[in-house]
Design a protein around this motif. Structure first.
Motif, mmCIF file in Angstrom:
data_model
loop_
_atom_site.group_PDB
_atom_site.id
_atom_site.type_symbol
_atom_site.label_atom_id
_atom_site.label_comp_id
_atom_site.label_asym_id
_atom_site.label_seq_id
_atom_site.Cartn_x
_atom_site.Cartn_y
_atom_site.Cartn_z
ATOM 1 N N LEU A 121 0.835 -1.204 0.000
ATOM 2 C CA LEU A 121 0.000 0.000 0.000
ATOM 3 C C LEU A 121 0.871 1.257 0.000
ATOM 4 O O LEU A 121 0.575 2.228 -0.708
ATOM 5 N N ASP A 135 -9.759 6.221 2.314
ATOM 6 C CA ASP A 135 -9.059 5.958 1.048
ATOM 7 C C ASP A 135 -9.492 6.951 -0.018
ATOM 8 O O ASP A 135 -10.057 6.579 -1.051
ATOM 9 N N ASN A 174 -8.462 6.284 -3.671
ATOM 10 C CA ASN A 174 -8.882 5.043 -4.335
ATOM 11 C C ASN A 174 -7.710 4.102 -4.614
ATOM 12 O O ASN A 174 -7.626 3.485 -5.680
ATOM 13 N N VAL A 175 -6.809 4.002 -3.648
ATOM 14 C CA VAL A 175 -5.725 3.027 -3.788
ATOM 15 C C VAL A 175 -6.308 1.626 -3.854
ATOM 16 O O VAL A 175 -5.852 0.769 -4.605
ATOM 17 N N LEU A 176 -7.358 1.386 -3.068
ATOM 18 C CA LEU A 176 -8.110 0.131 -3.143
ATOM 19 C C LEU A 176 -9.410 0.402 -3.877
ATOM 20 O O LEU A 176 -10.223 1.226 -3.439
ATOM 21 N N THR A 177 -9.608 -0.257 -4.996
ATOM 22 C CA THR A 177 -10.843 -0.051 -5.746
ATOM 23 C C THR A 177 -11.119 -1.250 -6.633
ATOM 24 O O THR A 177 -10.238 -2.083 -6.867
ATOM 25 N N HIS A 193 1.005 4.164 -2.912
ATOM 26 C CA HIS A 193 0.879 5.599 -2.645
ATOM 27 C C HIS A 193 2.038 6.377 -3.257
ATOM 28 O O HIS A 193 1.860 7.463 -3.822
ATOM 29 N N GLY A 247 -10.320 -1.868 2.974
ATOM 30 C CA GLY A 247 -9.160 -2.402 3.657
ATOM 31 C C GLY A 247 -8.899 -3.807 3.150
ATOM 32 O O GLY A 247 -9.718 -4.384 2.435
ATOM 33 N N PRO A 277 -6.028 1.367 4.048
ATOM 34 C CA PRO A 277 -5.219 1.929 2.959
ATOM 35 C C PRO A 277 -4.004 2.731 3.424
ATOM 36 O O PRO A 277 -3.035 2.856 2.684
ATOM 37 N N ASN A 278 -4.039 3.267 4.650
ATOM 38 C CA ASN A 278 -2.877 4.004 5.158
ATOM 39 C C ASN A 278 -1.850 3.091 5.812
ATOM 40 O O ASN A 278 -0.855 3.555 6.375
ATOM 41 N N LYS A 295 -15.445 5.567 2.850
ATOM 42 C CA LYS A 295 -14.445 5.386 1.801
ATOM 43 C C LYS A 295 -13.599 6.645 1.635
ATOM 44 O O LYS A 295 -12.354 6.578 1.557
#
Length: 532
Positions: A134, A505, A508-511, A138, A285, A257-258, A501
């Motif tokens: 992750l 995030d 949108n690192v996770l999508t 980023h 997550g 995401p962080n 969301k």
């Protein structure tokens, strides 16, 4: 040994990703050497390989190719390979029709393309692996996807030119706790099982049975219990009695995401707990662990009623009427599983359902309308029918029955386009409403090329959408649902999901495709063909 060699990281040079080799080596070091190139499952069968950047000569491995060719309907075999997808159309870039399919007569003379298979994967073993990926995403903007077994009817664990978090090996020993107390709570919730993100239902059911318990889950052994299944709601044949997967989850552990690793339940991190239980996989997550309720084993009644011949045209309407007119009672009686009427290739009537609520005599009485219907067809059918209602000592015995095992293999290794709707009790409220359902269910849509199949599939439920505004089960819904926010979550729920969301995030690192807060223009969705 031959297959193992396919998945070694032979080079850390960029493959379809504009990443300096130094950054890849740095990431590899941070995940303890678990970064690998992802190669399509069928690559050993080809003389040429295009990885998305270059096309190069490939040395076919005849023995490996032969083994792969015999395992195309084995979901466990496919799931054990980072480049394998249970529904094979999502390993192919469907917009360009480039991929690496099995079963092509002259495939050795053709080129195996990377297609929709991610370029790299990290073989995740611990939360720090996820946090490292992750952070890398980023810093570099590299698109990532989350993949466990690749058992997804909507292709959310595949993407061209992406880096995959491969969760399949996060399988610590399954733990049964007789009276589990969630972190931060003073009250126990009863017996539970705790399992890792890579665990499928085969292991969960077996462990539960060894302790005299049963778990709520799916039919296939490769459905990810702590992944897309539960984050999408988690339907089960036992749901009419025990609820959905999300109703039974007591605690979840996830990497946000962080990069923060959190424990979420009803006492702490409640927003994350809410989002992970139905907000969709790979969005809020990366799940590492789930703890869910289990129940004492008890006898189950199992009904199998199959009339496979479609010679009787009028019988289709009668079969659909039978199902619609009995659905409410069968639901109240706890029946859950699979049921179809008048479906091409399936049969005039197909019922394979279980219930823990009834005795054998009560089950026979409950299913009498269906058994009477099926047996009345005997003089007119050219093939035999199946009518059987029996008792299984427990869920584990049912799960290992021949028909349950057969159902678990449906669609494995083939291309699948699916659409569905949830039918509310309001649709059964009056004779007129039931008649409307019957007429709607007997409509049919045709199919053609890949894009046209999706077009036909997404249009076919339109009459049903018109009378069932409540929505659809996202894990088995239309890949191109025209109003996903309303259909999968409802406006009020979606607004809460979207707020969470944006908080956890925003970038949108996770999508994933049609997931909460998705951007249709994201390159991860470049292999989804355009429809409508």
């Amino acid at each position: 040994m031959l297959l193992n060699a396919i998945f070694l990281l032979t080079s850390l040079t960029a493959v379809a990703l504009a990443i300096p080799a130094f950054d890849l080596f740095s990431l590899n070091a941070s995940v303890k050497g678990r970064l690998h190139t992802t190669q399509p499952l069928a690559l050993p069968c080809y003389l040429s390989y295009s990885n998305g950047t270059t096309t190069q000569t490939n040395v076919p491995n005849i023995a490996a190719c032969a083994e792969i060719s015999t395992q195309t309907s084995n979901s466990s075999f496919i799931a054990d390979h980072p480049g394998g997808y249970i529904t094979s159309n999502f390993g192919i870039c469907q917009t360009t029709q480039q991929g690496c399919p099995l079963g092509v007569a002259d495939q050795v003379l053709q080129t195996c393309h990377q297609g929709n298979v991610p370029s790299y994967y990290v073989d995740v073993r611990e939360p720090s692996d996820v946090a490292a990926v992750l952070a890398f995403a980023h810093e570099t903007g590299v698109p990532i996807v989350v993949k466990n077994t690749g058992h997804d009817y909507k292709g959310r664990s595949a993407a061209p030119g992406a880096l995959a978090l491969w969760m399949h090996n996060v399988q610590p020993p399954i733990q049964l706790t007789p009276d589990f107390t969630p972190e931060g709570s003073s009250a126990p919730v009863g017996p539970t099982l705790t399992y890792g993100a890579g665990q499928g239902f085969q292991g969960i059911y077996e462990t539960a049975h060894a302790h005299g318990m049963m778990a709520i889950g799916g039919t296939s052994p490769t459905v990810g219990a702590s992944g897309g299944w539960v984050t999408g709601g988690g339907h089960s044949a036992l749901s009419p009695t025990y609820g959905l997967g999300v109703d039974n989850v007591m605690e979840m552990k996830a990497v946000l995401p962080n990069g923060t690793y959190v424990t979420a339940n009803r006492c702490q991190n409640q927003d994350i707990f809410f989002a992970l239980r139905g907000g969709g996989g790979g969005t809020f997550g990366v799940l590492m662990e789930t703890t869910s309720r289990v129940y004492p084993e008890l006898p189950l009644q199992h009904a199998t009623i199959i009339a496979p011949n479609l010679d009787l045209v009028d019988g289709i309407h009668q079969a659909v009427s039978l199902v619609v007119n009995n659905t409410e009672q069968w639901s109240a009686d706890g029946w859950g599983g699979y049921m179809a009427a008048g479906v091409k290739g399936v049969g005039l009537i197909f019922i394979d359902m279980i219930t823990p609520k009834l005795t054998l005599d009560e089950a026979k009485a409950s299913m009498k309308p269906a058994t009477d219907f099926a047996t009345a067809l005997l003089p007119n059918l050219s093939v035999p029918i199946t009518v059987e209602i029996k008792t299984h000592a427990n869920y584990w015995e049912y799960y290992n029955s021949a028909i349950a095992q057969s159902l678990s293999k449906q669609g494995v290794g083939t291309g699948v386009a699916m659409a569905s709707r949830l039918i509310s009790t309001q649709n059964f409220a009056t004779p007129a409403k039931k008649s409307q359902l019957i007429d709607t269910f007997t409509t049919y849509g045709g199919f053609g090329s890949v894009a046209n199949v999706y077009n036909a599939m997404t249009r076919a439920p339109d009459p049903l959408r018109a009378i069932t505004p409540e929505g659809a089960y996202q894990n088995e819904g239309d890949t191109y649902e025209p109003n996903p926010e309303e259909s999968f979550w409802g406006k009020k729920n979606y607004e809460r999901f979207l707020a969470i969301k944006r908080e956890v995030d925003a970038g949108n690192v996770l999508t994933c495709h049609q997931c909460v807060g998705w951007d249709e223009g994201d390159g991860r969705f470049g292999c989804y063909p355009q429809v409508r």
